[in-house]
Design a protein around this motif. Structure first.
Motif, short mmCIF file in Angstrom:
data_model
loop_
_atom_site.label_atom_id
_atom_site.label_comp_id
_atom_site.label_asym_id
_atom_site.label_seq_id
_atom_site.Cartn_x
_atom_site.Cartn_y
_atom_site.Cartn_z
N LEU A 94 19.10 -66.94 41.76
CA LEU A 94 18.74 -65.57 41.42
C LEU A 94 18.20 -64.92 42.67
O LEU A 94 17.31 -65.46 43.32
CB LEU A 94 17.68 -65.58 40.31
N SER A 95 18.75 -63.77 43.01
CA SER A 95 18.27 -63.07 44.20
C SER A 95 17.03 -62.25 43.86
O SER A 95 16.81 -61.87 42.71
CB SER A 95 19.36 -62.17 44.77
N SER A 96 16.24 -61.99 44.87
CA SER A 96 15.04 -61.19 44.65
C SER A 96 15.41 -59.75 44.31
O SER A 96 14.66 -59.08 43.58
CB SER A 96 14.14 -61.23 45.89
N CYS A 97 16.55 -59.28 44.79
CA CYS A 97 17.01 -57.92 44.44
C CYS A 97 17.34 -57.83 42.95
O CYS A 97 16.99 -56.87 42.28
CB CYS A 97 18.22 -57.53 45.28
N GLN A 98 18.03 -58.86 42.43
CA GLN A 98 18.38 -58.88 41.01
C GLN A 98 17.12 -58.99 40.15
O GLN A 98 16.99 -58.31 39.14
CB GLN A 98 19.34 -60.03 40.70
N LEU A 99 16.19 -59.82 40.55
CA LEU A 99 14.95 -59.96 39.80
C LEU A 99 14.15 -58.67 39.83
O LEU A 99 13.54 -58.30 38.82
CB LEU A 99 14.12 -61.12 40.36
N ALA A 100 14.18 -57.97 40.94
CA ALA A 100 13.49 -56.68 41.03
C ALA A 100 14.09 -55.68 40.05
O ALA A 100 13.37 -54.92 39.39
CB ALA A 100 13.57 -56.14 42.46
N ARG A 101 15.41 -55.67 39.94
CA ARG A 101 16.05 -54.77 38.98
C ARG A 101 15.71 -55.16 37.55
O ARG A 101 15.48 -54.31 36.69
CB ARG A 101 17.56 -54.77 39.18
N ASP A 102 15.68 -56.46 37.27
CA ASP A 102 15.41 -56.94 35.92
C ASP A 102 13.98 -56.66 35.47
O ASP A 102 13.75 -56.33 34.31
CB ASP A 102 15.68 -58.44 35.82
N LEU A 103 13.03 -56.79 36.38
CA LEU A 103 11.62 -56.64 36.02
C LEU A 103 11.05 -55.26 36.31
O LEU A 103 9.94 -54.96 35.91
CB LEU A 103 10.78 -57.69 36.76
N ALA A 109 7.95 -57.54 46.23
CA ALA A 109 7.05 -58.20 45.28
C ALA A 109 7.76 -59.36 44.58
O ALA A 109 7.18 -60.44 44.41
CB ALA A 109 6.54 -57.20 44.25
N THR A 110 9.00 -59.15 44.19
CA THR A 110 9.73 -60.22 43.51
C THR A 110 10.04 -61.36 44.48
O THR A 110 10.06 -62.52 44.07
CB THR A 110 11.02 -59.70 42.86
N TRP A 111 10.27 -61.04 45.75
CA TRP A 111 10.49 -62.11 46.73
C TRP A 111 9.24 -62.98 46.83
O TRP A 111 9.34 -64.21 46.87
CB TRP A 111 10.85 -61.51 48.09
N CYS A 112 8.07 -62.36 46.87
CA CYS A 112 6.81 -63.12 46.94
C CYS A 112 6.61 -63.98 45.68
O CYS A 112 6.18 -65.13 45.77
CB CYS A 112 5.63 -62.18 47.13
N ILE A 113 6.94 -63.41 44.52
CA ILE A 113 6.83 -64.15 43.27
C ILE A 113 7.73 -65.38 43.31
O ILE A 113 7.31 -66.50 43.00
CB ILE A 113 7.20 -63.25 42.07
N MET A 114 8.96 -65.17 43.74
CA MET A 114 9.92 -66.28 43.76
C MET A 114 9.50 -67.36 44.75
O MET A 114 9.64 -68.56 44.47
CB MET A 114 11.31 -65.75 44.10
N MET A 115 8.98 -66.97 45.88
CA MET A 115 8.55 -67.96 46.88
C MET A 115 7.36 -68.77 46.38
O MET A 115 7.29 -69.98 46.58
CB MET A 115 8.21 -67.28 48.20
#
Length: 156
Positions: A94-103, A109-115
């Protein structure tokens, strides 16, 4: 667990905090600073600050998220839980860009969450310990012999 079950089980911040209280402490609650057992929940329901505790031994005040990946975050815990489920349910990644769109968050911010989630997952590497017995797999099929000339034509 799917997204609908997560939304039903954790409809608000309070439900997420209750779950976090169950996980690390269980039946015994301890202060993260002095390991004291005399904890008292702070009554801050009117201020919106729930999940705070006061240690009677050392006088420290702390949150249930202290010492976790959720420490000092301004993102609601419900979004953290959703991010965790989305990452676990992704087929490949899951890319951080996709997660950003989903949330509905920013990509950074989503990149930091994922890391943070990935770092914690790497720490707990006790997935395959002891005796491991993998299943046997038998793959059957006809092997086609392709000449070198045919394979070169296909690649061009």
């Amino acid at each position: 667990m799917d997204l609908i079950k997560i939304m039903e089980r954790f409809p608000n911040q309070g439900a997420c905090i209750e779950r976090l209280e169950e996980i690390p402490w269980g039946n015994v609650s301890r202060c993260p600073k002095c390991e004291g057992k005399h904890l008292k929940r702070k009554n801050e329901s009117g201020t919106g600050r729930i999940g705070r505790y006061h240690c009677g031994d050392c006088g420290a005040s702390f949150k249930v998220t202290s010492g976790t990946i959720f420490q000092d975050t301004k993102i609601p815990l419900q979004l953290w839980f959703l991010a965790n489920v989305l990452m676990a349910n992704a087929k490949k990644s899951l890319s951080s860009c996709q997660l950003a769109r989903d949330l509905g968050l920013q990509q950074r911010a989503t990149w930091c969450i994922m890391m943070k989630i990935r770092v914690e997952m790497a720490k707990n590497s006790s997935l395959l310990e002891g005796i491991v017995s993998p299943d046997e797999t038998y793959i059957r099929g006809n092997v086609r012999r392709i000449s070198t000339e045919t394979s070169l034509k296909v690649c061009q």
